[in-house]
Scaffold this motif. Sequence first.
Motif, PDB file in Angstrom:
ATOM      1  N   GLU A   1       0.808  -1.211   0.000  1.00 61.15           N
ATOM      2  CA  GLU A   1       0.000   0.000   0.000  1.00 61.15           C
ATOM      3  C   GLU A   1       0.852   1.277   0.000  1.00 61.15           C
ATOM      4  O   GLU A   1       0.446   2.308  -0.544  1.00 61.15           O
ATOM      5  CB  GLU A   1      -0.959  -0.006   1.196  1.00 61.15           C
ATOM      6  N   LEU A   2       2.039   1.194   0.611  1.00 60.52           N
ATOM      7  CA  LEU A   2       2.865   2.404   0.685  1.00 60.52           C
ATOM      8  C   LEU A   2       3.258   2.921  -0.703  1.00 60.52           C
ATOM      9  O   LEU A   2       3.444   4.116  -0.896  1.00 60.52           O
ATOM     10  CB  LEU A   2       4.140   2.130   1.491  1.00 60.52           C
ATOM     11  N   GLU A   3       3.402   2.009  -1.687  1.00 57.79           N
ATOM     12  CA  GLU A   3       3.778   2.491  -3.021  1.00 57.79           C
ATOM     13  C   GLU A   3       2.650   3.346  -3.615  1.00 57.79           C
ATOM     14  O   GLU A   3       2.905   4.283  -4.373  1.00 57.79           O
ATOM     15  CB  GLU A   3       4.189   1.345  -3.959  1.00 57.79           C
ATOM     16  N   LEU A   4       1.425   3.042  -3.237  1.00 57.96           N
ATOM     17  CA  LEU A   4       0.290   3.858  -3.705  1.00 57.96           C
ATOM     18  C   LEU A   4       0.328   5.243  -3.065  1.00 57.96           C
ATOM     19  O   LEU A   4       0.152   6.267  -3.724  1.00 57.96           O
ATOM     20  CB  LEU A   4      -1.037   3.183  -3.366  1.00 57.96           C
ATOM     21  N   GLU A   5       0.560   5.237  -1.747  1.00 61.23           N
ATOM     22  CA  GLU A   5       0.618   6.533  -1.032  1.00 61.23           C
ATOM     23  C   GLU A   5       1.755   7.391  -1.557  1.00 61.23           C
ATOM     24  O   GLU A   5       1.639   8.612  -1.695  1.00 61.23           O
ATOM     25  CB  GLU A   5       0.878   6.279   0.454  1.00 61.23           C
ATOM     26  N   TRP A   6       2.882   6.727  -1.853  1.00 56.37           N
ATOM     27  CA  TRP A   6       4.063   7.443  -2.369  1.00 56.37           C
ATOM     28  C   TRP A   6       3.751   8.038  -3.749  1.00 56.37           C
ATOM     29  O   TRP A   6       4.019   9.201  -4.022  1.00 56.37           O
ATOM     30  CB  TRP A   6       5.235   6.461  -2.457  1.00 56.37           C
ATOM     31  N   GLY A   7       3.146   7.230  -4.588  1.00 50.44           N
ATOM     32  CA  GLY A   7       2.762   7.696  -5.923  1.00 50.44           C
ATOM     33  C   GLY A   7       1.775   8.856  -5.854  1.00 50.44           C
ATOM     34  O   GLY A   7       1.898   9.854  -6.582  1.00 50.44           O
ATOM     35  N   ASP A   8       0.790   8.745  -4.960  1.00 54.93           N
ATOM     36  CA  ASP A   8      -0.187   9.840  -4.802  1.00 54.93           C
ATOM     37  C   ASP A   8       0.499  11.126  -4.348  1.00 54.93           C
ATOM     38  O   ASP A   8       0.169  12.219  -4.809  1.00 54.93           O
ATOM     39  CB  ASP A   8      -1.258   9.458  -3.766  1.00 54.93           C
ATOM     40  N   ALA A   9       1.456  10.975  -3.408  1.00 54.68           N
ATOM     41  CA  ALA A   9       2.155  12.166  -2.874  1.00 54.68           C
ATOM     42  C   ALA A   9       2.918  12.866  -3.990  1.00 54.68           C
ATOM     43  O   ALA A   9       2.960  14.099  -4.059  1.00 54.68           O
ATOM     44  CB  ALA A   9       3.106  11.757  -1.751  1.00 54.68           C
ATOM     45  N   ILE A  10       3.520  12.098  -4.872  1.00 57.79           N
ATOM     46  CA  ILE A  10       4.273  12.695  -5.988  1.00 57.79           C
ATOM     47  C   ILE A  10       3.310  13.384  -6.957  1.00 57.79           C
ATOM     48  O   ILE A  10       3.523  14.514  -7.385  1.00 57.79           O
ATOM     49  CB  ILE A  10       5.094  11.605  -6.721  1.00 57.79           C
TER      50      ILE A  10
END
Length: 460
Positions: free
Chosen positions: A105-114
């Motif tokens: 899930e963290l890769e999704l949050e990271w992508g959203d933040a970018i």
Amino acid sequence: MPTTLTARRTIAERFAESFPNSQRLYSRATGLFPNGVTHDLRYLQPFPVYVERAEGSKKWDVDGHELVDWWSGHGSIMLGHSHPDVVEAVQHQMGRMTHPGACHELELEWGDAIRRLKPSVEKMRFVNSGTEATLMALRLAHMFTGKPKVLKFQGHFHGWHDFLIQAADPPYDTAVPGLDPVMLANLVVVPPNDLNVVEQTLIRDKQIACVILEPTGGHYGSVPMRGEFLRGLREITARHNVLLIFDEVITGFRVAPGGAQGYYKIQPDLTTMAKIVAGGLPGGCLGGRTDVLELLEFSNQPNRKMPHPGTFNANPLSAAAGIKTLGIVASGEPNRRANATAASFRAKLNELFVAEGVPWIAFGDFSGIKILTDYTGPRPAGRDDSPDGGFIPFGGEFAKLDAKPDARLKTAFRQALLLHGVDWPGLACMANAAHSEEDVERTVDAVRETIGLVREERLC
Ligand SMILES: Cc1ncc(COP(=O)(O)O)c(C=O)c1O
């Protein structure tokens, strides 16, 4: 009683005496690593300083010295070293998993933040470094356009892979050792800041797939590029159907929350990111137009998928640090602080240089501080707080701005500053949000002492 005249010790001698534990470690390192270092920029003779801890704007070496740090983690540190929220996020993640060998899930949050900070990034892929990100950008550009060539600017650095390492430093036309000349056939190199040269080159050479650049200028603005040039470049590349790649490995999340493209309100086709994107941990990202990124998708058409594995892509520890860092950067406050510190630092250095009567000048955009040591032209009137409107020495003349500094002076400068509690990489450095006005004052005092010492050795 006869008086004995003792010669004053040189900077190098004092340096060697003051850092005995670093010297001991370096004697081991020379047997392990070429030149004893793990990154060319960390090379310092007779030995580099070994650091064991860093916090905020400071680091502490193995001989117990406290150093004001102006490396900012090669540009990857924006909030200061070991920011408590980032440390907590990484420690929490460390106990959960470091590599699931699966989506998480963290890769999704990271992508959203970018994507929140960079609207030009419609889709993205995580990689592990800036070098990997620019490599991926070129491969995609070649596939998308069906053209083999890339246009880059003299003095711009995009990592060390074969496609782009050429012409990153002068002399630009001497082939980098180890490069297969075949690589050079597809590389077109032009001087920076001349839109006419770019347009004429694109008209002449229809095999160019993309233009890549460091958007605030090579080596984080050693030869500054400004908004007018970037806007012109966007228009020209669009007109000639050539992809525009902003290499925001340094500028992304540093000059402003949305990087150079956010600050100048320009949409590149592709963006390369690393350093701050992973909150000071290893990591990178390539993002941009959906129709280009789609080439990474599995396809029924033959030869229409760019392969992209990578063991540590979207590593959860880097994701945790990146999410936390980008969340804090989103307010813009860290960028404002770093830019303001750099403006104050540049102004105070220039006051010092005038007072000391040395031909040195400090300049730079955003959080960058550069020193030239052979300057006699007009000087800036005072402190300039506009992030990118500041004074450029030599009227912006490229060859003079990108000339390599005297190697002996550069070494002595670094050694003398370390003797006075400051770690400064070469003659250029970056502020981050943890630097204070006290750090600036302390560093300016150290530079004053340094000028005295290098003068004694007739290096300036
Ligand atoms: C503008 C730019 N692009 C690419 C790179 C390469 O990044 P990395 O060192 O993560 O491979 C750097 C590194 O300093 C850089 O400054």
